[in-house]
Design a protein around this motif. Structure first.
Motif, short mmCIF file in Angstrom:
data_model
loop_
_atom_site.label_atom_id
_atom_site.label_comp_id
_atom_site.label_asym_id
_atom_site.label_seq_id
_atom_site.Cartn_x
_atom_site.Cartn_y
_atom_site.Cartn_z
N LEU A 118 39.21 41.93 38.62
CA LEU A 118 40.45 42.34 37.97
C LEU A 118 40.95 41.21 37.07
O LEU A 118 41.05 40.07 37.50
CB LEU A 118 41.51 42.69 39.01
N THR A 119 41.27 41.56 35.83
CA THR A 119 41.63 40.54 34.85
C THR A 119 42.93 40.89 34.15
O THR A 119 43.09 42.01 33.65
CB THR A 119 40.52 40.38 33.80
N GLU A 165 45.30 48.63 36.65
CA GLU A 165 44.39 49.32 37.57
C GLU A 165 44.97 49.34 38.99
O GLU A 165 44.91 50.35 39.68
CB GLU A 165 43.03 48.64 37.56
N ILE A 166 45.56 48.23 39.39
CA ILE A 166 46.18 48.17 40.72
C ILE A 166 47.37 49.11 40.79
O ILE A 166 47.55 49.83 41.78
CB ILE A 166 46.62 46.72 41.03
N ILE A 219 45.55 43.46 49.06
CA ILE A 219 44.60 42.36 49.22
C ILE A 219 43.90 42.19 47.87
O ILE A 219 42.99 42.94 47.51
CB ILE A 219 43.57 42.66 50.33
N LEU A 220 44.33 41.18 47.11
CA LEU A 220 43.90 41.05 45.71
C LEU A 220 43.33 39.67 45.42
O LEU A 220 43.34 39.21 44.27
CB LEU A 220 45.09 41.31 44.77
N GLY A 221 42.81 39.00 46.43
CA GLY A 221 42.32 37.65 46.25
C GLY A 221 41.07 37.57 45.39
O GLY A 221 40.32 38.53 45.23
N HIS A 222 40.85 36.38 44.79
CA HIS A 222 39.65 36.06 44.02
C HIS A 222 39.46 37.01 42.83
O HIS A 222 38.39 37.57 42.62
CB HIS A 222 38.41 36.07 44.93
N ASN A 223 40.53 37.16 42.06
CA ASN A 223 40.47 37.85 40.78
C ASN A 223 41.04 36.92 39.72
O ASN A 223 41.22 35.73 39.96
CB ASN A 223 41.24 39.17 40.85
N GLU A 224 41.33 37.44 38.54
CA GLU A 224 41.88 36.64 37.45
C GLU A 224 43.09 37.34 36.85
O GLU A 224 43.16 37.56 35.63
CB GLU A 224 40.81 36.39 36.38
N LEU A 225 44.05 37.69 37.69
CA LEU A 225 45.24 38.36 37.16
C LEU A 225 46.05 37.46 36.25
O LEU A 225 46.67 37.92 35.29
CB LEU A 225 46.12 38.84 38.33
#
Length: 452
Positions: A35-36, A43-44, A58-64
């Motif tokens: 997710l960027t 999208e979320i 739980i949205l860890g290790h993305n690039e928001l």
């Protein structure tokens, strides 16, 4: 007749599709999903909007990053987003900076649903205005767990702003591991841990560079002034530079040795065991004191308790029953209530010797107030409309398998009342009551005058 094979069918013919676990329906797990920025946030938001209930993100290790974080929390803070009672949000490793943290602060302000917030390994900097706004919002929320681990750019400047104004009545667990703390942060940690504003049960401060003397001072502070902490982690806090020559003493000669650190670890373990024991005794005696103070201090004159339950449609207690109870002949007993009030309270204090005078007086005030009584009702097995209380655990020993159960809590048999399985609702109410009367932890101020 054979069933034709359908290449688009997800399961084989005659095989029942796998059921989706209930837990996965109420939380959104998009960890490491690529997710960027704004597109990822949208999208979320789309996934949230497609569900009736969402309790975890739980949205860890993305690039928001900041832009995606702002869009996401602007939605969560809107009238539509507030309908979702989200209890946990994980945003670790999302390249979020101070602008995104300000957006999180606005969502956190006055929030009574969010309980856990994970913000590990982002790009926060110790900007005073940003963290002052964040801490002020945190103080108005019901957040119980905050993790800022591995935000290495925070350093000592962060705790200099964060801890002096931190005064959240609900915060119980804070993770400050690997955020670049040095011995300069020790005075702020010590001041907070020794203040009444600290209500933490857990503090994790591993992987910093506090040094041996600072760690030892923190442990000494907890031993003398803090009785609420039950878990403290101060591992891997070796000083990276030469120790300061100020305030040196003979007891610091062994600084840095393995034996010194082991002794320090054993010391904090003993202190935490003491806190856990005193907390357990405080809670037990507080409940015991309430049990006896209620009938002795509560005046029945002019008070009529409601006879209908607040959570069911059961029948009311007939007037004949209540009048029969009221007219029950009184036995000749010691005239305890004829004693002076001060003497009554002094006698009851022996039921709770661990409590401080202030704690006992808060329990006396609670016990003597008719407004604190629960509503009473006649809830018998078999009455229609009597449903199991939310969050109440049925007693497995009382369940008749293969037979329909009537009445609440498996025919009135609740796990909490039989002491066989913990009733979650009862346990939660007990914890809330202990917090409300200030008996969630041991109070060392057992002497001196108490103003009523």
């Amino acid at each position: 007749m054979a069933t034709a094979f359908d290449p688009f069918r997800r399961t084989k013919p005659g095989v029942k599709p796998a059921s989706v676990p209930l837990s996965s329906r109420v939380y959104i797990d998009r960890m490491d999903a690529g997710l960027t920025s704004v597109q990822g946030a949208q999208e979320i938001i789309s996934m949230i909007s497609s569900r009736r209930i969402v309790t975890k993100l739980i949205l860890g290790h993305n690039e928001l990053s900041d832009d995606g974080c702002i869009v996401l929390f602007k939605f969560l803070g809107s009238a539509v987003g507030r309908k979702y009672q989200i209890a946990e949000i994980s945003l670790n490793s999302n390249s979020i900076g101070n602008r995104g943290l300000l957006a999180i602060s606005e969502y956190l302000r006055g929030n009574k649903c969010l309980k856990e917030l994970f913000l590990q390994n982002n790009r926060f900097t110790a900007e005073a205005a940003t963290f002052a706004s964040f801490t002020t919002a945190l103080n108005t929320s019901h957040l119980e767990l905050l993790s800022l681990t591995t935000n290495r750019s925070l350093s000592d400047s962060f705790v200099e702003v964060f801890l002096p104004i931190l005064d959240s009545p609900h915060l119980r667990e804070v993770h400050l591991s690997a955020i670049g703390l040095t011995p300069k942060a020790a005075p702020y940690l010590i001041a907070y841990l020794s203040s009444p504003q600290c209500r933490l049960h857990t503090l994790k401060c591993n992987g910093n560079a506090l040094g041996f003397r600072a760690v030892k001072s923190i442990i000494r502070t907890i031993e003398r002034h803090n009785f609420s902490l039950s878990t403290v982690e101060l591992y891997s806090n070796y000083s990276v530079g030469p120790a300061s020559s100020d305030n040196t003493s003979e007891e610091d000669d062994d600084e840095g040795t393995v034996d010194a650190w082991k002794a320090s670890d054993a010391h904090i373990r003993r202190v935490l065991l003491r806190n856990t024991h005193l907390k357990r005794e405080t809670a037990k005696e507080a409940l015991q004191l309430l049990r006896y103070a209620r009938p002795l201090l509560l005046s029945s004159a002019g008070h009529t308790a409601s006879t209908r339950c607040s959570d069911c449609s059961c029948v009311e207690v007939p007037a004949a029953v209540t009048s029969a109870v009221a007219s029950e002949p009184k036995h000749t007993l010691f005239p305890f209530r004829s004693l002076p009030t001060e003497l009554q309270l002094y006698i009851m204090s022996f039921l709770a010797p661990t409590l401080s005078p202030a704690q006992r007086i808060r329990i006396y005030d609670y016990a003597s107030s008719p407004a604190t009584l629960h509503r009473a009702g006649l809830c018998l097995p078999g009455f229609p409309g009597r449903m199991t209380s939310p969050g109440c655990v049925l007693d497995p020993a009382s369940m008749q398998f293969g037979m329909p159960s009537s009445g609440g809590c498996s025919g009135g048999k609740c796990a909490g009342s039989l002491n066989s399985v913990v009733c979650h609702k009862e346990q939660q109410q007990r914890t809330e009551w202990l917090t409300a009367v200030g008996c969630a932890a041991y109070d060392p101020h057992r002497e001196g005058e108490v103003t009523v």
